[in-house]
Design a protein around this motif. Structure first.
Motif, short mmCIF file in Angstrom:
data_model
loop_
_atom_site.label_atom_id
_atom_site.label_comp_id
_atom_site.label_asym_id
_atom_site.label_seq_id
_atom_site.Cartn_x
_atom_site.Cartn_y
_atom_site.Cartn_z
N PHE A 291 -3.06 -15.58 -27.09
CA PHE A 291 -4.21 -14.70 -26.94
C PHE A 291 -4.34 -14.24 -25.49
O PHE A 291 -4.35 -15.06 -24.57
N GLY B 85 -20.37 -13.53 -12.00
CA GLY B 85 -21.35 -14.23 -12.82
C GLY B 85 -20.78 -14.77 -14.10
O GLY B 85 -19.59 -14.74 -14.33
N ASN B 86 -21.63 -15.24 -14.93
CA ASN B 86 -21.20 -15.89 -16.17
C ASN B 86 -21.04 -14.85 -17.25
O ASN B 86 -22.01 -14.38 -17.81
N THR B 87 -19.84 -14.50 -17.55
CA THR B 87 -19.58 -13.48 -18.55
C THR B 87 -18.67 -14.04 -19.63
O THR B 87 -17.65 -14.65 -19.31
N PRO B 88 -19.04 -13.86 -20.90
CA PRO B 88 -18.18 -14.38 -21.96
C PRO B 88 -16.79 -13.76 -21.93
O PRO B 88 -16.60 -12.66 -21.41
N LEU B 89 -15.85 -14.46 -22.49
CA LEU B 89 -14.49 -13.97 -22.62
C LEU B 89 -14.40 -12.97 -23.75
O LEU B 89 -15.10 -13.08 -24.75
N LEU C 148 -7.33 -24.17 -28.52
CA LEU C 148 -6.73 -23.25 -27.56
C LEU C 148 -6.50 -23.95 -26.23
O LEU C 148 -7.36 -24.69 -25.74
N ALA D 35 -14.65 -13.81 -11.79
CA ALA D 35 -15.46 -15.03 -11.78
C ALA D 35 -16.65 -14.92 -10.84
O ALA D 35 -17.69 -15.51 -11.08
N TYR E 138 -4.10 -17.62 -23.35
CA TYR E 138 -4.28 -18.90 -24.02
C TYR E 138 -3.22 -19.01 -25.13
O TYR E 138 -2.80 -18.00 -25.71
N PHE F 47 -6.62 -13.90 -18.64
CA PHE F 47 -6.11 -15.19 -19.06
C PHE F 47 -5.12 -15.00 -20.20
O PHE F 47 -5.21 -14.03 -20.96
N PHE G 86 -11.53 -11.61 -26.30
CA PHE G 86 -10.19 -11.98 -26.77
C PHE G 86 -9.47 -10.82 -27.42
O PHE G 86 -10.08 -9.99 -28.12
N GLY G 87 -8.15 -10.77 -27.21
CA GLY G 87 -7.31 -9.91 -28.03
C GLY G 87 -7.17 -10.52 -29.41
O GLY G 87 -7.62 -11.64 -29.66
N LYS G 88 -6.53 -9.81 -30.32
CA LYS G 88 -6.40 -10.28 -31.69
C LYS G 88 -5.26 -11.25 -31.88
O LYS G 88 -5.09 -11.79 -32.98
N LEU H 16 -5.24 -23.28 -22.15
CA LEU H 16 -5.02 -22.27 -21.14
C LEU H 16 -3.58 -22.32 -20.66
O LEU H 16 -3.08 -23.36 -20.24
N LYS I 131 -4.00 -17.98 -15.58
CA LYS I 131 -5.10 -17.07 -15.35
C LYS I 131 -4.88 -16.29 -14.06
O LYS I 131 -4.26 -16.75 -13.11
#
Lengths: 116, 111
Positions: A90, A100-104, A44, A97, A36, A34, A106-108, A46, A49
């Protein structure tokens, strides 16, 4: 484990010139990717993606990104910068997807400045 | 449109105070997340929840706890606020493994 590296912390372009924001990712499995955008004092939003369909992804406001598996990259581009594009961007990775449900992750962030 | 709201845009607290940050989403999303955002560090995941009364630690859970008593509400709790918890706090929600939608953020200052 997944990770993402945004290669530039700050990019400055002139209005009307192309924008390139670079992102490399690392993922053991098929990733979803993604971009953002965060405007000053805003949440943030979107931009676009990638979820294993077409490798060239078009987003809002004229932005697009290309997934290149061989280079593990997902760079964000826009042909012509506008003053309103000035914001923090970001790059984000997660497992596909369907995994399963996996947190994102993020880059810095890359701060884009647009000069008139 | 998906709407994620956070109870406060700006908050000032004193060291040692108990702080509650509330997040509400109106799209019946199963998943909810709390991040903190600091300059040069991007967003870091504090806690997340896949269902009511369920919670999972993220990357930086120390000093925080969460509560999810109802599907639409996810609370972040700072049991005893410290100055290093001064930050921007962002809540997000999602359905399944799909896109996360973010709230506007709460900027917390701990004195």
């Amino acid at each position: 484990a997944q990770s993402v590296t945004q290669l530039d912390s700050h990019v400055s372009v002139s209005e009307g010139t192309p924008v390139l924001l670079r992102c490399n990712y690392s993922s053991s499995y098929s990733p979803s990717l993604f971009w953002y955008v965060q405007h000053p004092n805003k949440g943030l939003q979107l931009l676009l993606k990638y979820t294993s369909a077409a490798t060239l992804v078009k987003g809002i406001n004229g932005f697009e990104a290309e997934f290149k598996k061989s280079e593990t990259s997902f760079h964000l581009t826009k042909p012509s910068a506008h003053m309103s594009d000035a914001a923090e961007y970001f790059c984000v990775v997660t497992l596909n997807a369907f995994s399963g449900n996996t947190p994102l992750v993020f880059g810095k962030g890359t701060r884009l400045s647009v000069i008139a | 449109d998906v709407k994620v709201t956070q109870s406060s845009r700006y908050l000032v607290k004193r060291t040692g105070e108990k702080v509650f940050l509330e997040c509400v989403q109106d799209m019946d999303h199963e998943n909810m997340f709390w991040y903190r955002q600091d300059p040069g560090l991007g967003l870091r995941l504090i806690y997340f929840s896949y269902d009511v009364k369920m919670k999972e630690k993220g990357d930086i859970p120390e000093g925080y706890s969460v509560s999810r008593e109802k599907k639409e509400r996810f609370s972040l709790i700072l049991e005893s606020a410290s100055t290093n918890q001064t930050s921007m706090y962002l809540c997000a929600s999602s359905k399944g493994g799909e896109t996360q939608y973010f709230g506007p953020g709460t900027r917390l200052l701990v004195l």
